[in-house]
Scaffold this motif. Structure first.
Motif, short mmCIF file in Angstrom:
data_model
loop_
_atom_site.label_atom_id
_atom_site.label_comp_id
_atom_site.label_asym_id
_atom_site.label_seq_id
_atom_site.Cartn_x
_atom_site.Cartn_y
_atom_site.Cartn_z
N ILE A 80 0.85 -1.19 0.00
CA ILE A 80 0.00 0.00 0.00
C ILE A 80 0.89 1.24 0.00
O ILE A 80 2.03 1.21 0.48
N GLY A 81 0.40 2.34 -0.60
CA GLY A 81 1.16 3.59 -0.66
C GLY A 81 0.28 4.72 -1.19
O GLY A 81 -0.90 4.53 -1.49
N TRP A 82 0.89 5.92 -1.32
CA TRP A 82 0.13 7.11 -1.72
C TRP A 82 0.85 7.83 -2.86
O TRP A 82 2.06 7.94 -2.88
N PHE A 83 0.02 8.35 -3.83
CA PHE A 83 0.48 9.30 -4.85
C PHE A 83 -0.12 10.67 -4.51
O PHE A 83 -1.28 10.76 -4.08
N ARG A 84 0.71 11.72 -4.73
CA ARG A 84 0.22 13.08 -4.51
C ARG A 84 0.75 13.99 -5.61
O ARG A 84 1.89 13.88 -6.03
N THR A 85 -0.13 14.91 -6.06
CA THR A 85 0.29 15.95 -7.00
C THR A 85 -0.74 17.07 -6.94
O THR A 85 -1.84 16.91 -6.38
N THR A 86 -0.37 18.21 -7.54
CA THR A 86 -1.27 19.37 -7.59
C THR A 86 -1.36 19.83 -9.03
O THR A 86 -0.34 19.97 -9.71
N LEU A 87 -2.59 20.06 -9.51
CA LEU A 87 -2.81 20.56 -10.86
C LEU A 87 -2.96 22.08 -10.82
O LEU A 87 -3.70 22.62 -9.97
N SER A 103 -7.52 4.97 -15.21
CA SER A 103 -7.41 3.53 -15.49
C SER A 103 -6.21 3.01 -14.71
O SER A 103 -5.18 3.69 -14.62
N GLN A 104 -6.33 1.80 -14.15
CA GLN A 104 -5.30 1.35 -13.22
C GLN A 104 -5.26 -0.17 -13.17
O GLN A 104 -6.19 -0.85 -13.61
N SER A 105 -4.17 -0.69 -12.61
CA SER A 105 -4.05 -2.12 -12.37
C SER A 105 -3.91 -2.40 -10.88
O SER A 105 -3.39 -3.43 -10.47
N VAL A 106 -4.36 -1.43 -10.07
CA VAL A 106 -4.35 -1.56 -8.62
C VAL A 106 -5.72 -1.15 -8.10
O VAL A 106 -6.60 -0.75 -8.88
N ALA A 107 -5.92 -1.25 -6.81
CA ALA A 107 -7.11 -0.69 -6.17
C ALA A 107 -6.76 0.69 -5.62
O ALA A 107 -5.62 0.94 -5.20
N THR A 122 -11.10 -2.41 -4.13
CA THR A 122 -11.12 -2.53 -2.67
C THR A 122 -9.70 -2.35 -2.14
O THR A 122 -8.82 -3.17 -2.41
N VAL A 123 -9.47 -1.26 -1.41
CA VAL A 123 -8.16 -0.98 -0.82
C VAL A 123 -8.16 -1.49 0.60
O VAL A 123 -9.08 -1.19 1.38
N SER A 124 -7.14 -2.26 0.94
CA SER A 124 -7.04 -2.80 2.30
C SER A 124 -5.58 -3.00 2.65
O SER A 124 -4.74 -3.27 1.78
N ILE A 156 -3.92 10.07 -3.90
CA ILE A 156 -4.46 8.76 -4.30
C ILE A 156 -3.82 7.68 -3.44
O ILE A 156 -2.59 7.51 -3.43
N ARG A 157 -4.64 6.97 -2.73
CA ARG A 157 -4.20 5.83 -1.92
C ARG A 157 -4.37 4.57 -2.77
O ARG A 157 -5.46 4.26 -3.24
N VAL A 158 -3.28 3.82 -2.99
CA VAL A 158 -3.31 2.64 -3.88
C VAL A 158 -2.85 1.41 -3.11
O VAL A 158 -2.06 1.50 -2.16
N ALA A 159 -3.39 0.23 -3.54
CA ALA A 159 -3.01 -1.05 -2.91
C ALA A 159 -2.79 -2.08 -4.02
O ALA A 159 -3.49 -2.11 -5.04
N TYR A 160 -1.81 -2.94 -3.77
CA TYR A 160 -1.40 -3.96 -4.75
C TYR A 160 -2.09 -5.30 -4.41
O TYR A 160 -2.10 -5.73 -3.25
N GLU A 161 -2.67 -5.96 -5.43
CA GLU A 161 -3.35 -7.25 -5.23
C GLU A 161 -2.36 -8.38 -5.50
O GLU A 161 -2.04 -8.69 -6.64
N HIS A 162 -1.88 -9.01 -4.43
CA HIS A 162 -0.88 -10.07 -4.58
C HIS A 162 -1.47 -11.33 -5.20
O HIS A 162 -0.75 -12.13 -5.80
N SER A 163 -2.77 -11.55 -5.01
CA SER A 163 -3.37 -12.80 -5.52
C SER A 163 -3.55 -12.80 -7.03
O SER A 163 -3.83 -13.84 -7.62
N SER A 164 -3.41 -11.66 -7.67
CA SER A 164 -3.57 -11.59 -9.12
C SER A 164 -2.24 -11.89 -9.81
O SER A 164 -1.17 -11.48 -9.35
N PHE A 165 -2.35 -12.63 -10.93
CA PHE A 165 -1.14 -13.01 -11.67
C PHE A 165 -0.87 -11.94 -12.72
O PHE A 165 -1.39 -11.96 -13.83
#
Length: 741
Positions: A80-87, A103-107, A122-124, A156-165
């Motif tokens: 889990i981690g965070w992205f931050r930026t300002t427009l 569009s993303q490959s994470v939650a 689902t972020v957990s 943006i708070r993002v989480a990686y799904e380890h169960s996905s191949f």
């Protein structure tokens, strides 16, 4: 003046805070949107305070969130981690309604200006509970509008799904998070593109499955053309591959489902093209050589490579198999074109167009991923060129097979028409033949009636002739029996004559003794001699009586043998019967052979009788006929073999005929064995047929064995078998049922 200064200070405070953060400045907004791939901050871990727009992220790492998910620092480890930026929006851009496309490959959980805007997946903190979203699912988030304050802070708070191949799909990367700012009026184009992908996907699926049904039906109706079967497999797997496209856009939400669909699609392509090559081979009667099996091995290796994380297997599976196998199809078609085979030009054109469209599609895709301007617009390059490339080959081959099937049907219809014309002519000829046959049938019926009457007369004559032949056979056996009987009857008659003469002489001596007794008076001595002579006479009379009865029994047997029908069954001693007919046959043949200039018949014979053999109920004269016939044949066989080379001194031949009896279970077995000429295998099955004989003309009627077979099998319910080896001898085995009395 003081109020203006206060307002300026109030505005400068947020500007100072914003200046401490990373800023993405957007001066102009292209129609395709502005991709936010720079000036992002990243930090692994989780803290709700990081969503605060006033949080100082200057110590965070610079990152490009559109990079591959595996390249984001510590995301796969920390989960889990965070992205931050300002427009920073220019006044021109700020005046427009803008939308953020994700569009993303994470939650992810997206915060705009510190406020939660959207949850995607689902972020957990628990990696097992995290559910990433399908990378092709585009989420639309409206951006706040403000000309006075054109800054938009995004956390943006993002989480990686380890169960996905995770795996590479095509040339695109599994970007972690791709954010694009676009005018709201153009945002519908994104959905329009996805709808086009879905529509064209269902269109391709429908086309391929319809072709599958049609060509499978063609094969079922006409199994000789196996190309239809292979081509139906080709279209089925192509339909299965393209089924994954609309299913991915419309139904699959999770990233793991998306990767499964991509695996199925990638594996289905090489299988489909392998069946396509087999169909082309069948069309042009091309054998599957080493090149085909090398392509098969390549396809297997590509499929195996799909199961390695972040491989380029999907690129090779799609691009490699399509180009390689299409090239092989073009090669085979070129050979067919050189041989002027039908349909080669049509398929060659389709293959050429398909190959060109595939090259244009992949060049356009490479240019777009490399950041260069593509050759075509996205919808044109991604849909039209690919549609033409994929559909051109199957449609050309399907068209050729349909034309071939139609040509075959026309030929069959033409042949059917010719066959109908021929049937009409045949029917007319048949009617003429029927008329002629009707006339001929009337004539034949009349002739049949006449000939039937003649045949009946002939059958009566034939029956009479058969009866005469059967009687002749009996008389022939009676003649042979008579010769033996004459010899046998001579012996007791000689004894009768001899003992009669001796008895007369003894009576004369007795008379002389009586006269001498009167004259000389030697009474005692004369009485003693008289008693001795009377004893001798009594013995002679007994022998005369014995041999007279013997002659009487022989005559009685001859009379019984000469009877026309079968008598009643009676208990019979088979040993005595067999012994009697063995001797009668032997003496009969010797008597018959007296005048033979080549030398008189001579043979050894022996018996091997079961002393415990019980009497059984048979018709003695019928069994006697059978034994006499078989024993005569045995003596004839040894006589023939003996006469073949009587001067051979190196291997002297000893003729031998033997008769044996045995009781085996509920049957009595009689064997007549000889070491004569034997019976050839070619005629062994015919010897019991009426009128079949191996003897020279005039020496046999062919009824002996036939009558013997009928007497044993039909008359007594037994069996008669023959065991013979040509040149070595023959054994006849008679088996008669035995019933205890």
């Amino acid at each position: 003046m003081k109020n203006r200064l206060f307002i300026a200070l109030f505005l400068l405070i947020p500007l100072a805070r914003v200046a401490a953060q990373s800023i993405i400045t957007i001066d102009t907004l292209p129609q395709k949107g502005f991709v936010l791939d720079k000036n992002w901050k990243w930090h692994a871990g989780d803290n709700p305070a990081w969503a605060d727009p006033e949080f100082d992220d200057s110590g965070w790492s610079d990152v490009n969130p559109t990079d591959d998910v595996g390249n984001i620092p510590q995301l796969t480890k920390k989960n889990i981690g965070w992205f931050r930026t300002t427009l920073e929006l220019s006044p021109l851009v700020a005046q427009k309604l803008t939308t953020l496309l994700i569009s993303q490959s994470v939650a992810s959980e997206i915060y705009i200006n510190g406020l939660p805007a959207r949850k995607i997946g689902t972020v957990s903190t628990d990696s097992k509970a995290t559910r990433a979203v399908n990378i092709f699912k585009t989420n639309v988030i409206g951006l706040p509008y403000s000309v006075s304050f054109p800054f938009v802070q995004i956390s943006i708070r993002v989480a990686y799904e380890h169960s996905s191949f995770y795996n590479r799909v095509g040339f695109s990367r599994n970007h972690c998070l791709k954010a694009t700012v676009i005018e709201t009026s153009y945002a519908s184009d994104v959905n329009k593109y996805q709808r086009h992908q879905t529509y064209y996907g269902w269109f391709q699926v429908g086309v391929f499955f319809i072709l599958t049904f049609l060509h499978l039906s063609f094969y079922i109706l006409y199994r000789t053309q196996r190309a239809n079967l292979y081509f139906s497999f080709t279209t089925f797997f192509l339909g299965l591959a393209f089924l994954c496209i609309p299913v991915t856009f419309d139904y699959f939400e999770n990233l793991s489902d998306y990767f499964v669909a991509e695996f199925v699609q990638t594996i289905a392509f090489p299988i489909a093209y392998l069946f396509l090559i087999r169909a082309i081979y069948e069309i042009y009667h091309q054998p599957t050589g080493i090149l085909f099996w090398l392509i098969v091995v390549f396809g297997v290796l590509v499929v195996i490579s799909l199961f390695t994380p972040y491989s380029l297997g999907s690129i090779w599976a799609e691009l490699g198999t399509e180009l390689l196998m299409t090239t092989e199809v073009i090669r085979v078609t070129a050979l067919a074109l050189r041989r002027h085979q039908p349909g080669a030009r049509l398929i060659m054109i389709g293959m050429g167009i398909s190959l060109v469209m595939f090259l244009l599609f992949y060049i356009d895709l490479l240019l777009e991923n490399a950041g260069s301007y593509p050759l075509f617009e996205q919808w044109l390059g991604g849909i039209i060129t690919y549609q033409i490339a994929v559909l051109c080959v199957p449609l050309c081959i399907s068209l050729y097979l349909a034309i071939s099937f139609s040509r075959t049907n026309k030929e069959l219809i033409e042949k059917l028409r010719e066959n109908n014309d021929l049937n009409k002519k045949t029917l007319a000829q048949e009617q003429e033949k029927q008329h002629l046959l009707a006339v001929q049938n009337e004539t034949l019926e009349r002739q049949v009636k006449e000939r039937t009457a003649q045949l009946e007369e002939s059958l009566e004559e034939l029956k009479a002739t058969q009866n005469q032949l059967i009687q002749k056979e009996k008389m022939a056996s009676l003649g042979e029996l008579t010769a033996g009987i004459a010899h046998e009857i001579q012996n007791p008659l000689n004894f009768v004559n001899n003992f009669s003469e001796i008895s007369i002489e003894l009576l004369d001596e007795l008379k002389e003794i009586k006269e001498d007794k009167k004259t000389k008076g030697e009474v005692a001595q004369a009485n003693e001699l008289e008693a001795e002579l009377l004893g001798d006479i009594e013995q002679n009379l007994q022998k005369i009586n014995h041999h007279g009865k013997r002659a009487s029994s022989i005559v009685k047997g001859m009379l019984e043998h000469s009877r026309m029908g079968s008598g009643e069954r009676q208990l019979t001693d088979l040993n005595a019967l067999a012994d009697e007919y063995l001797r009668l046959s032997y003496h009969g043949l010797r008597a018959k052979d007296k005048g033979n200039a080549a030398g008189r018949f001579n043979s050894d014979f022996k018996t091997d009788f079961d002393e415990n053999l019980p009497p059984i109920k048979v018709v003695p004269q019928d069994i006697g006929r059978v034994l006499l016939n078989l024993i005569n044949n045995a003596f004839y066989a040894v006589q023939q073999k003996n006469g073949a080379d009587p001067t051979n001194l190196l291997a002297p031949y000893q003729p031998m005929v033997s008769v044996s009896t045995r009781k085996k279970g509920n049957r009595v077995e009689i064997k007549i064995k000889d070491n004569g000429t034997g019976i050839p295998d070619a005629v062994k099955e015919k010897i019991f047929q009426p009128f079949f004989t191996t003897k020279p003309t005039g020496e046999g009627t062919g009824l002996g064995l036939s009558l013997a077979y009928d007497i044993i099998t039909k008359g007594h319910g037994g069996s008669i078998d023959v065991i013979s080896t040509e040149g070595e001898g023959t054994t006849f085995v008679i088996k008669l049922p035995y019933e205890k009395t």
